[in-house]
Write a protein that holds these residues in place. Structure first.
Motif, PDB file in Angstrom:
ATOM      1  N   UNK A 248      -1.239  -6.578   9.101  1.00 42.89           N
ATOM      2  CA  UNK A 248      -1.612  -5.249   8.590  1.00 42.89           C
ATOM      3  C   UNK A 248      -1.992  -4.265   9.691  1.00 42.89           C
ATOM      4  N   UNK A 249      -1.684  -4.617  10.947  1.00 45.25           N
ATOM      5  CA  UNK A 249      -2.056  -3.704  12.029  1.00 45.25           C
ATOM      6  C   UNK A 249      -1.219  -2.430  12.004  1.00 45.25           C
ATOM      7  N   UNK A 250       0.103  -2.581  11.745  1.00 49.86           N
ATOM      8  CA  UNK A 250       1.003  -1.422  11.810  1.00 49.86           C
ATOM      9  C   UNK A 250       1.634  -1.082  10.469  1.00 49.86           C
ATOM     10  N   UNK A 251       1.440  -1.926   9.457  1.00 50.72           N
ATOM     11  CA  UNK A 251       2.114  -1.734   8.173  1.00 50.72           C
ATOM     12  C   UNK A 251       1.095  -1.567   7.063  1.00 50.72           C
ATOM     13  N   UNK A 252       1.380  -0.621   6.164  1.00 47.35           N
ATOM     14  CA  UNK A 252       0.547  -0.415   4.973  1.00 47.35           C
ATOM     15  C   UNK A 252       1.259  -1.071   3.796  1.00 47.35           C
ATOM     16  N   UNK A 253       0.626  -2.049   3.193  1.00 46.01           N
ATOM     17  CA  UNK A 253       1.233  -2.808   2.100  1.00 46.01           C
ATOM     18  C   UNK A 253       0.594  -2.441   0.762  1.00 46.01           C
ATOM     19  N   UNK A 254       1.443  -2.210  -0.236  1.00 43.02           N
ATOM     20  CA  UNK A 254       0.989  -1.989  -1.608  1.00 43.02           C
ATOM     21  C   UNK A 254       1.697  -3.019  -2.487  1.00 43.02           C
ATOM     22  N   UNK A 255       0.955  -4.034  -2.907  1.00 46.22           N
ATOM     23  CA  UNK A 255       1.513  -5.157  -3.658  1.00 46.22           C
ATOM     24  C   UNK A 255       0.876  -5.226  -5.038  1.00 46.22           C
ATOM     25  N   UNK A 256       1.710  -5.480  -6.052  1.00 46.39           N
ATOM     26  CA  UNK A 256       1.206  -5.569  -7.423  1.00 46.39           C
ATOM     27  C   UNK A 256       1.854  -6.753  -8.134  1.00 46.39           C
ATOM     28  N   UNK A 257       1.126  -7.332  -9.077  1.00 51.21           N
ATOM     29  CA  UNK A 257       1.643  -8.418  -9.916  1.00 51.21           C
ATOM     30  C   UNK A 257       1.170  -8.172 -11.345  1.00 51.21           C
TER      31      UNK A 257
ATOM     32  N   UNK B 123      -3.608  -5.567  -8.154  1.00 50.10           N
ATOM     33  CA  UNK B 123      -3.024  -4.831  -7.034  1.00 50.10           C
ATOM     34  C   UNK B 123      -3.755  -5.178  -5.744  1.00 50.10           C
ATOM     35  N   UNK B 124      -3.035  -5.011  -4.623  1.00 44.10           N
ATOM     36  CA  UNK B 124      -3.603  -5.220  -3.291  1.00 44.10           C
ATOM     37  C   UNK B 124      -3.086  -4.127  -2.377  1.00 44.10           C
ATOM     38  N   UNK B 125      -3.996  -3.417  -1.742  1.00 45.81           N
ATOM     39  CA  UNK B 125      -3.655  -2.464  -0.693  1.00 45.81           C
ATOM     40  C   UNK B 125      -4.174  -3.043   0.605  1.00 45.81           C
ATOM     41  N   UNK B 126      -3.261  -3.263   1.573  1.00 47.53           N
ATOM     42  CA  UNK B 126      -3.650  -3.868   2.849  1.00 47.53           C
ATOM     43  C   UNK B 126      -3.050  -3.063   3.991  1.00 47.53           C
ATOM     44  N   UNK B 127      -3.789  -2.961   5.085  1.00 44.71           N
ATOM     45  CA  UNK B 127      -3.323  -2.209   6.236  1.00 44.71           C
ATOM     46  C   UNK B 127      -4.462  -1.945   7.190  1.00 44.71           C
ATOM     47  N   UNK B 128      -4.297  -0.976   8.067  1.00 46.42           N
ATOM     48  CA  UNK B 128      -5.376  -0.614   8.983  1.00 46.42           C
ATOM     49  C   UNK B 128      -6.664  -0.300   8.207  1.00 46.42           C
ATOM     50  N   UNK B 129      -7.773  -0.807   8.681  1.00 48.72           N
ATOM     51  CA  UNK B 129      -9.034  -0.725   7.937  1.00 48.72           C
ATOM     52  C   UNK B 129      -9.407   0.696   7.538  1.00 48.72           C
ATOM     53  N   UNK B 130      -9.266   1.643   8.478  1.00 50.53           N
ATOM     54  CA  UNK B 130      -9.690   3.007   8.176  1.00 50.53           C
ATOM     55  C   UNK B 130      -8.812   3.640   7.096  1.00 50.53           C
TER      56      UNK B 130
END
Length: 410
Positions: free
Chosen positions: A333-342, A351-358
């Motif tokens: 998740x350092x360079x990519x913003x992920x939006x995952x849903x099931x 849902x999950x939003x993962x990526x740079x903390x800020x």
């Protein structure tokens, strides 16, 4: 006051007159906040039993007007109806006999079980409850063995087959005989004669309820077993009379349905269900392993794509939280913003939003708001439950727009 329903528990119709009628309200059943507006009707006498002594009230008709509740207020029985009645007018009461006879069977059954549990084992009854499906007697003992339950049931049904009479006697409050019978005391607002229900040779009990006239009217009693009660108490659960027949009918219908579904006899149903459960567990385990493998492959496929973007969006109906987190771990998740849903594509899901903390800290609450859900996050991950998965495209647009602005600023 002793009502006609107590003098003759078998009367199904009764002619009487209206003594009074006044506006009243009835709280709705089931804990609902609204109340029903209507009238409390007092009759010169009644065959509709007002709730008391652990027995629920009767239902029926005054002429063609439904009686929704019957309660006792001092010497009077209050019949709640939604149509006013003229004081002094002649009316005909009609009893809901099926409900009444059920209550008579359960109540007289309770008296018999209570008496024999005390005579056989010294177990005193401290309370009882006549429910819609089953009746419960609270016994003053920390435990009752299966052998004791079996012996009690056998004795109870022997007494039913012996056709022992059940007799109702009325006494004045100062009659010394009432001090010798089983009782939990008279209610504070009691007036009139004291009723004693006698099962000949077995029990004498002070009671206001309606009862059968012979133990044979109970037909049969089935003790379903015991449950842990309050401190040092045991609840004994039973069915009497028609409730036993209805229970057998329900059980037989279920047995027939299972025989048809499982393609075997009733004696093999349990083993067949156990085999099915084991098969389902194995399939679930295999499916979970496949889902994990799929998550890894999905992440590797994205990483191997030279033209991949900075936003990765994926929805899978049959995924779970672990599926989403495996993908996030594999991609990084350092360079990519992920939006995952099931879950469901339009209504509820995870849902999950993962990526740079800020970035995640800033966008996570907005994503939850768009999906009309709730979530929380830390260390670059914000996850939660959504109720409007149909708005996933709006979330994707939000993320693309945010990354687009970041790119321009760079």
């Amino acid at each position: 006051m002793v009502f006609q329903c107590q003098r003759d528990s078998w009367a199904r119709q009764f002619a009487t007159r209206v003594a009074s009628c006044r506006p009243a309200e009835l709280p709705a059943e089931g804990g609902a906040k609204e109340t029903l507006r209507g009238f409390h009707v007092v009759l010169e006498d009644t065959i509709l039993f007002p709730e008391g002594g652990g027995q629920p009230d009767d239902r029926g008709l005054i002429d063609d007007i439904p009686v929704l509740r019957v309660t006792r207020q001092g010497p009077a029985a209050l019949h709640f109806v939604q149509t006013p009645l003229e004081p002094g007018s002649a009316v005909l009461l009609t009893l809901d006999w099926e409900r009444r006879f059920d209550h008579m069977q359960q109540h007289s059954g309770q008296h018999l079980i209570t008496a024999l549990a005390d005579l056989m084992f010294g177990f005193k009854t401290t309370s009882w409850e006549l429910g819609h499906q089953r009746t419960v007697i609270e016994l003053d003992t920390p435990s009752v063995t299966a052998e004791q339950v079996e012996a009690l049931e056998k004795n109870v049904n022997e007494k039913i087959r012996a056709r022992i009479p059940v007799v109702v006697r009325e006494h004045s409050e100062d009659d010394p005989e009432i001090e010798t019978v089983r009782s939990r005391g008279l209610p504070d607002n009691h007036t009139g004669p004291v009723r004693i229900i006698s099962i000949e040779g077995i029990d004498d009990n002070m009671c206001c309820g309606t009862h059968v006239s012979n133990l044979s009217d109970l037909q049969v009693i089935k003790l379903l077993g015991t449950e842990k009660g309050k401190k040092n108490k045991t609840n004994l659960v039973f069915l009497a009379g028609n409730r036993v027949l209805k229970s057998v009918e329900r059980s037989h219908s279920i047995e027939k349905a299972l025989t048809s579904l499982l393609k075997n006899g009733a004696e093999e149903h349990v083993e067949a269900v156990k085999r099915l459960q084991n098969s389902v567990k194995l399939l679930q385990k295999n499916n979970l392993n496949l889902l994990r493998d799929l998550a890894v492959l999905t992440a590797q496929n994205f990483k191997s794509n030279p033209g991949r973007g900075r936003v990765f969006v994926l929805h899978r109906k049959d995924g779970d939280s672990e599926f989403m987190n495996i993908i996030a771990n594999e991609i990084g998740t350092e360079d990519t913003l992920l939006f995952l849903t099931v879950g469901d594509e339009k209504t509820a899901g995870l849902f999950l939003l993962a990526g740079p903390s800020e970035v995640v800290e800033k966008l996570g609450p907005r994503v939850a708001e768009l999906l009309e859900g709730k979530g929380a996050g830390k260390r670059g991950r914000f996850q939660g439950k959504a109720t409007r998965m149909s708005r996933r495209a709006e979330v994707q647009a939000l993320l693309q727009d945010f990354i687009g602005h970041q790119t321009l600023e760079e």
